[in-house]
Scaffold this motif. Structure first.
Motif, PDB file in Angstrom:
ATOM      1  N   PRO A 220       4.492  20.137  30.804  1.00 33.82           N
ATOM      2  CA  PRO A 220       5.880  20.064  31.303  1.00 33.82           C
ATOM      3  C   PRO A 220       6.917  20.263  30.191  1.00 33.82           C
ATOM      4  O   PRO A 220       6.595  20.255  29.006  1.00 33.82           O
ATOM      5  CB  PRO A 220       5.960  18.640  31.856  1.00 33.82           C
ATOM      6  N   VAL A 221       8.149  20.389  30.612  1.00 29.59           N
ATOM      7  CA  VAL A 221       9.290  20.393  29.695  1.00 29.59           C
ATOM      8  C   VAL A 221       9.393  18.990  29.097  1.00 29.59           C
ATOM      9  O   VAL A 221       9.204  17.992  29.793  1.00 29.59           O
ATOM     10  CB  VAL A 221      10.584  20.752  30.466  1.00 29.59           C
ATOM     11  N   ASP A 222       9.664  18.912  27.785  1.00 28.38           N
ATOM     12  CA  ASP A 222       9.826  17.620  27.114  1.00 28.38           C
ATOM     13  C   ASP A 222      11.286  17.181  27.156  1.00 28.38           C
ATOM     14  O   ASP A 222      12.185  17.978  26.857  1.00 28.38           O
ATOM     15  CB  ASP A 222       9.387  17.714  25.649  1.00 28.38           C
ATOM     16  N   HIS A 223      11.505  15.911  27.515  1.00 31.13           N
ATOM     17  CA  HIS A 223      12.843  15.317  27.562  1.00 31.13           C
ATOM     18  C   HIS A 223      12.846  14.058  26.703  1.00 31.13           C
ATOM     19  O   HIS A 223      11.885  13.294  26.740  1.00 31.13           O
ATOM     20  CB  HIS A 223      13.226  14.927  28.989  1.00 31.13           C
ATOM     21  N   SER A 224      13.923  13.845  25.976  1.00 32.35           N
ATOM     22  CA  SER A 224      14.098  12.622  25.204  1.00 32.35           C
ATOM     23  C   SER A 224      15.583  12.431  24.957  1.00 32.35           C
ATOM     24  O   SER A 224      16.263  13.348  24.477  1.00 32.35           O
ATOM     25  CB  SER A 224      13.335  12.723  23.877  1.00 32.35           C
ATOM     26  N   SER A 225      16.093  11.251  25.288  1.00 33.66           N
ATOM     27  CA  SER A 225      17.535  11.034  25.191  1.00 33.66           C
ATOM     28  C   SER A 225      18.023  11.128  23.751  1.00 33.66           C
ATOM     29  O   SER A 225      17.313  10.793  22.806  1.00 33.66           O
ATOM     30  CB  SER A 225      17.913   9.684  25.799  1.00 33.66           C
ATOM     31  N   THR A 226      19.235  11.598  23.616  1.00 31.46           N
ATOM     32  CA  THR A 226      19.890  11.789  22.332  1.00 31.46           C
ATOM     33  C   THR A 226      21.162  10.951  22.337  1.00 31.46           C
ATOM     34  O   THR A 226      21.850  10.880  23.356  1.00 31.46           O
ATOM     35  CB  THR A 226      20.211  13.286  22.128  1.00 31.46           C
ATOM     36  N   ALA A 227      21.465  10.319  21.192  1.00 29.58           N
ATOM     37  CA  ALA A 227      22.623   9.429  21.120  1.00 29.58           C
ATOM     38  C   ALA A 227      23.423   9.692  19.853  1.00 29.58           C
ATOM     39  O   ALA A 227      22.862   9.762  18.760  1.00 29.58           O
ATOM     40  CB  ALA A 227      22.177   7.974  21.162  1.00 29.58           C
ATOM     41  N   ILE A 228      24.723   9.827  20.036  1.00 27.92           N
ATOM     42  CA  ILE A 228      25.659  10.003  18.934  1.00 27.92           C
ATOM     43  C   ILE A 228      26.547   8.760  18.932  1.00 27.92           C
ATOM     44  O   ILE A 228      27.192   8.454  19.944  1.00 27.92           O
ATOM     45  CB  ILE A 228      26.535  11.268  19.135  1.00 27.92           C
ATOM     46  N   GLY A 229      26.610   8.042  17.813  1.00 27.81           N
ATOM     47  CA  GLY A 229      27.381   6.805  17.726  1.00 27.81           C
ATOM     48  C   GLY A 229      28.879   7.025  17.746  1.00 27.81           C
ATOM     49  O   GLY A 229      29.376   8.136  17.977  1.00 27.81           O
ATOM     50  N   ASN A 230      29.625   5.988  17.468  1.00 29.52           N
ATOM     51  CA  ASN A 230      31.078   6.036  17.398  1.00 29.52           C
ATOM     52  C   ASN A 230      31.530   6.564  16.030  1.00 29.52           C
ATOM     53  O   ASN A 230      30.892   6.284  15.016  1.00 29.52           O
ATOM     54  CB  ASN A 230      31.672   4.640  17.598  1.00 29.52           C
ATOM     55  N   GLY A 231      32.629   7.304  16.033  1.00 27.61           N
ATOM     56  CA  GLY A 231      33.215   7.764  14.775  1.00 27.61           C
ATOM     57  C   GLY A 231      32.363   8.755  14.015  1.00 27.61           C
ATOM     58  O   GLY A 231      32.424   8.821  12.784  1.00 27.61           O
ATOM     59  N   VAL A 232      31.579   9.552  14.708  1.00 28.63           N
ATOM     60  CA  VAL A 232      30.695  10.533  14.075  1.00 28.63           C
ATOM     61  C   VAL A 232      31.398  11.884  13.986  1.00 28.63           C
ATOM     62  O   VAL A 232      32.048  12.318  14.933  1.00 28.63           O
ATOM     63  CB  VAL A 232      29.369  10.674  14.861  1.00 28.63           C
ATOM     64  N   TYR A 233      31.256  12.529  12.835  1.00 26.58           N
ATOM     65  CA  TYR A 233      31.746  13.903  12.639  1.00 26.58           C
ATOM     66  C   TYR A 233      30.535  14.814  12.553  1.00 26.58           C
ATOM     67  O   TYR A 233      29.631  14.578  11.740  1.00 26.58           O
ATOM     68  CB  TYR A 233      32.570  14.015  11.363  1.00 26.58           C
ATOM     69  N   ILE A 234      30.512  15.857  13.399  1.00 25.55           N
ATOM     70  CA  ILE A 234      29.433  16.857  13.347  1.00 25.55           C
ATOM     71  C   ILE A 234      30.078  18.188  13.014  1.00 25.55           C
ATOM     72  O   ILE A 234      30.896  18.712  13.774  1.00 25.55           O
ATOM     73  CB  ILE A 234      28.650  16.926  14.671  1.00 25.55           C
ATOM     74  N   GLY A 235      29.722  18.744  11.860  1.00 24.98           N
ATOM     75  CA  GLY A 235      30.316  19.978  11.359  1.00 24.98           C
ATOM     76  C   GLY A 235      29.929  21.197  12.172  1.00 24.98           C
ATOM     77  O   GLY A 235      28.944  21.194  12.916  1.00 24.98           O
ATOM     78  N   PRO A 236      30.709  22.273  12.009  1.00 25.50           N
ATOM     79  CA  PRO A 236      30.522  23.498  12.790  1.00 25.50           C
ATOM     80  C   PRO A 236      29.100  24.042  12.726  1.00 25.50           C
ATOM     81  O   PRO A 236      28.443  23.991  11.688  1.00 25.50           O
ATOM     82  CB  PRO A 236      31.495  24.485  12.145  1.00 25.50           C
ATOM     83  N   ASN A 237      28.661  24.543  13.868  1.00 31.78           N
ATOM     84  CA  ASN A 237      27.381  25.241  14.014  1.00 31.78           C
ATOM     85  C   ASN A 237      26.157  24.409  13.653  1.00 31.78           C
ATOM     86  O   ASN A 237      25.107  24.956  13.337  1.00 31.78           O
ATOM     87  CB  ASN A 237      27.391  26.555  13.224  1.00 31.78           C
ATOM     88  N   SER A 238      26.276  23.099  13.721  1.00 32.80           N
ATOM     89  CA  SER A 238      25.126  22.227  13.498  1.00 32.80           C
ATOM     90  C   SER A 238      24.323  22.090  14.787  1.00 32.80           C
ATOM     91  O   SER A 238      24.850  22.262  15.884  1.00 32.80           O
ATOM     92  CB  SER A 238      25.583  20.844  13.028  1.00 32.80           C
ATOM     93  N   ILE A 239      23.045  21.780  14.619  1.00 35.77           N
ATOM     94  CA  ILE A 239      22.150  21.585  15.758  1.00 35.77           C
ATOM     95  C   ILE A 239      21.541  20.197  15.659  1.00 35.77           C
ATOM     96  O   ILE A 239      20.991  19.827  14.608  1.00 35.77           O
ATOM     97  CB  ILE A 239      21.037  22.652  15.789  1.00 35.77           C
TER      98      ILE A 239
END
Length: 169
Positions: free
Chosen positions: A108-127
């Motif tokens: 099957p397709v694999d699923h797993s939850s992803t979590a980003i906390g408070n006050g997080v900066y994610i720079g351009p074109n990041s994965i």
């Protein structure tokens, strides 16, 4: 009618250039980023460009900015906290089809939850890969591939991303 639409687009684009020194897609010219976020049920004060691809269940807290051309994959569950900046071109995943593909559909397709906390900066074109948790006040450098958890208050970058120091406030 097509010529009228093109004239409207040109006028809106000129106004955007004069006011904000930027060009955006037609969809982003005619929609309101804050209204988009409200329609998705995102938190108060959050904004989301029209060019964002949103899949599945995505929860976004208050005052979070989601830039243009972002992918938010909530098919396995995605939570993004308050006061985050998700820069242009960022891709955040909560599923992948690797096992399904290499087994010719037997797995099957694999699923797993992803979590980003408070006050997080994610720079351009990041994965951000599926199942990753990013702690509060972390900074993800531009063009990083994050495939493991990031502790709160840490700076990471690279491919794969590695901890390079503490966030200074």
């Amino acid at each position: 009618m097509f010529e009228d639409l093109k004239a409207i687009q040109r006028a809106l684009q000129l106004e955007k250039l004069e006011r904000f020194k930027r060009r955006v897609s037609f969809g982003d010219l005619i929609t309101d980023r804050w209204e988009n976020a409200r329609e998705y049920g995102f938190g108060e004060g959050s904004s989301c460009y029209d060019s964002v691809l949103i899949l599945g269940e995505v929860t976004v807290g208050e005052y979070t900015w989601i830039g243009p051309n972002v992918i938010l994959d909530g098919l396995g569950g995605l939570i993004i906290g308050d006061h985050c900046s998700i820069s242009s071109g960022v891709q955040i995943y909560s599923h992948d089809t690797v096992r399904r593909s290499v087994t010719l559909g037997r797995e099957p397709v694999d699923h797993s939850s992803t979590a980003i906390g408070n006050g997080v900066y994610i720079g351009p074109n990041s994965i951000i890969g599926k199942g990753v948790s990013i702690g509060d006040s972390a900074v993800i450098g531009a063009m990083s591939f994050v495939n493991s958890d990031v502790p709160a208050g840490k700076k990471v970058w690279g491919c794969p991303a590695r901890i390079v120091g503490d966030v200074e406030t």
